[in-house]
Structure formats: C-alpha cells, structure tokens
Design a protein around this motif. Structure first.
Motif, short mmCIF file in Angstrom:
data_model
loop_
_atom_site.label_atom_id
_atom_site.label_comp_id
_atom_site.label_asym_id
_atom_site.label_seq_id
_atom_site.Cartn_x
_atom_site.Cartn_y
_atom_site.Cartn_z
N ASP A 56 0.86 -1.19 0.00
CA ASP A 56 0.00 0.00 0.00
C ASP A 56 0.90 1.24 0.00
O ASP A 56 1.40 1.66 1.04
CB ASP A 56 -0.91 0.00 1.23
N LEU A 57 1.11 1.80 -1.19
CA LEU A 57 2.03 2.93 -1.32
C LEU A 57 1.51 4.18 -0.61
O LEU A 57 2.29 5.10 -0.32
CB LEU A 57 2.29 3.24 -2.80
N ARG A 58 0.21 4.21 -0.34
CA ARG A 58 -0.34 5.36 0.39
C ARG A 58 0.20 5.41 1.82
O ARG A 58 0.23 6.46 2.45
CB ARG A 58 -1.87 5.30 0.43
N THR A 176 11.38 -3.43 -9.41
CA THR A 176 10.90 -2.52 -10.44
C THR A 176 9.62 -3.04 -11.08
O THR A 176 8.65 -2.29 -11.27
CB THR A 176 11.97 -2.31 -11.53
N LEU A 179 6.74 -2.61 -8.71
CA LEU A 179 6.34 -1.20 -8.62
C LEU A 179 5.48 -0.82 -9.82
O LEU A 179 4.49 -0.08 -9.68
CB LEU A 179 7.59 -0.32 -8.54
N ILE A 180 5.85 -1.31 -11.00
CA ILE A 180 5.06 -1.02 -12.21
C ILE A 180 3.65 -1.57 -12.07
O ILE A 180 2.66 -0.89 -12.37
CB ILE A 180 5.76 -1.60 -13.46
N ASN A 182 2.08 -2.25 -9.31
CA ASN A 182 1.40 -1.51 -8.24
C ASN A 182 0.84 -0.19 -8.76
O ASN A 182 -0.32 0.16 -8.50
CB ASN A 182 2.39 -1.26 -7.10
N LEU A 183 1.67 0.55 -9.50
CA LEU A 183 1.27 1.88 -9.95
C LEU A 183 0.24 1.84 -11.06
O LEU A 183 -0.61 2.73 -11.16
CB LEU A 183 2.51 2.66 -10.41
N THR A 184 0.31 0.83 -11.92
CA THR A 184 -0.62 0.75 -13.06
C THR A 184 -1.89 0.00 -12.73
O THR A 184 -2.88 0.11 -13.47
CB THR A 184 0.07 0.07 -14.26
N GLY A 185 -1.88 -0.78 -11.64
CA GLY A 185 -3.04 -1.59 -11.31
C GLY A 185 -3.22 -2.76 -12.26
O GLY A 185 -4.33 -3.31 -12.37
#
Length: 308
Positions: A56-58, A176, A179-180, A182-185
C-alpha cells in the motif's frame, strides 16, 4: 531466552544446516551455487515482486526510509573514513569496508526475524526498506568506488556504470516490476499468481540454506581490528542510530520495530560480492559476513528484548 529460542534460532538453524551440509560435503559447492542462483535469481525476485505489487504505497512513510538510510549512510561514511585514517587502507579498500557497514542483511535475516517476532502483518515496513535497499546501497557503493578508482578517467562515465550495475541486479528488476504493477493496477491472472506464490514459499528457506553453504567457504583471517570495528558499526551503531532517529521522527510502533530490527542485522552476503566484484578487502568482507552472522544471534536477541 524465549525470544532467542522461538524467534531467532529457527532462522539460524536453517543457516546452520546449510553450513554443516557444505562443510561435510553432503552437498557440493556447485549445488550450493545452484541453490543461491535459484533463490537470488528467481525465488527472491518473485517474492519482492509480489510484496511490492501488493504494498500500500499510500502508507509509504518517508520518515521510515529516512530513518533507516540516514543511519546506514552514516555507518558507511564512518567505516570508509576509519579504514583510511585509522587502519591506513587505500581508498578502494575503504569503500568496500564502508559497504560492509552499509549493507545489512535486510532480506534473509531482517525479514524472517521480524515476521517470527511480530507476525506476518508486521512486515510491511520491512518491504518498504527492502524496496530501496539494493538500489540505494549499490548506487552509493558503486559511485564511491568508481570515484575512488577513477584516476583520471572522465567523471561523466560514472553514472552509466552505476545504472548498468544496478539494473543488471535481478532483485532490483523484481522490485521494479512489482512497482510497475502496483502503480498501473495491472491485474495478475490467478493461475500466474498461484504459480508465483509457490516460488515465494521456497524463497527464504532455500536462501537461508544456501547462505549457510556460502558462509562455510569463509574463514576468519587477519585484519581483526578492522573486522571488529566494522561489525560494531553494523550490529551496534546502526540500530542505535535507527532507535534514536525513529524516536525523534515519532515512527509508528510497527515501523519503528522493523527499522531497528533490520538495522541490527549482520552484513549480507552482498557485502562480500561487492568486495569480490572489485577485488578489494575481500578477506575483511568474508570475515564480517561469517562472524557478523554468528554474533547477530546474540545481538538480535538483545535488540528484540529491548523492543518487547
């Protein structure tokens, strides 16, 4: 004593089995190398991919990363400068020695010990630290080493060397990719996710067993003052700094525990790999990994007792 028995000893028992298996030739050096290639080249990158993809990057707290890596970088600087001015080593040796104090074993020791001590739900902060760990440490170490050994080479070539070395690391590729996602869903098909989960379950046990086999190759040789000084940075100063900075930053309890436990871990095998990559201070690095891993049985128990 209960902390030592229930939390730390099972982790070191797996390392010890790998150590004894290698020492008694129950498994060949090539077998150990194969296990390490599997764990570090496939299983652990997949573990990091899944963890970062679901992180959860938030809730990613910059105070957490700042606390850990301020202490880590401080130990790197002290180790490097002490190697030059106290132990009279060349600058290239000094960078390798500083890297030993910089690179704590956040993944193979910090993660399982935190999980066993505080539960699987308490490792979110560990993965936040691990996500930055290899990129940060290798960027610092490679940059410092390339500067130390530049000797007239144009400085504009250093960033390319650093980036090439960082992104050829399978752990960083796993981070990496996670992370991609996670950020793109980007959705992961169930069958793929279940297959990756099978690899993840094998990651830490195989890596700990392989680590024991790798440690069996080392011997504690010479340079004892340098070794003990460097280990004091890794096992004592770094967690002390993490404790003080974490208190000043008012980290939440869960993050505070993860920062201190991870900071208290022995130098990872990557400290030796970095030294071997440049052919500098390899004897010090190997001895620190071996002796530090053994000593951390006691020091980790002490830090966990303080935290509890």
């Amino acid at each position: 004593m209960s902390i030592l028995l229930s939390v730390i000893l099972p982790v070191f028992l797996v390392i010890g089995i790998g150590f004894l298996a290698a020492k008694r030739n129950a498994i060949s050096p090539a077998g150990i190398d194969g296990i390490m290639r599997f764990s570090q080249g496939f299983a652990i990158p997949v573990l990091l991919f899944q963890a970062i993809a679901n992180l959860d990057l938030r809730e990613f707290d910059l105070r957490l990363v700042g606390t850990f890596y301020t202490g880590s970088f401080t130990c790197f600087l002290i180790g490097m400068l002490a190697a030059v001015y106290l132990f009279k080593r060349e600058w290239e040796d000094a960078v390798a020695i500083g890297f030993i104090a910089l690179f704590s074993n956040s993944l193979l020791l910090g993660l399982p010990i935190t999980e066993r001590a505080f539960g699987a739900d308490a490792t979110q902060a560990n993965f936040a630290i691990i996500a930055v760990h290899s990129p940060f440490c290798y960027a610092v170490g490679i940059t410092a080493m390339e500067i130390a050994k530049a000797h007239g080479h144009p400085p504009h070539t250093i960033p390319a060397k650093v980036l090439r070395a960082i992104f050829s690391n399978s752990l960083i590729l796993g981070i990496t990719a996670g992370l991609i996602v996670n950020l793109t869903g980007l959705p992961i098909p169930t069958v793929v996710d279940e297959g990756l989960s099978m690899l993840v379950r094998a990651a830490l046990p195989s890596a700990l067993f392989g680590l024991g086999g790798v440690i069996a190759r080392y011997r504690i040789e010479g340079d004892l003052p340098t070794i003990l000084f460097t280990l004091s940075l890794s096992l004592l100063l770094h967690p002390t700094l993490a404790w003080g900075l974490g208190t000043a930053m008012r980290l939440p309890d869960e993050a505070f525990r993860s920062v201190v436990v991870t900071a208290a871990m022995a130098p990872g095998a990557n400290a030796y790999l970095f030294a071997a990559m440049y052919g500098r201070a390899t004897r010090v690095a190997a001895s620190c990994v071996l002796l530090g891993t053994a000593l951390s049985i006691l020091t980790a128990a002490a830090w966990l007792a303080l935290l509890s």
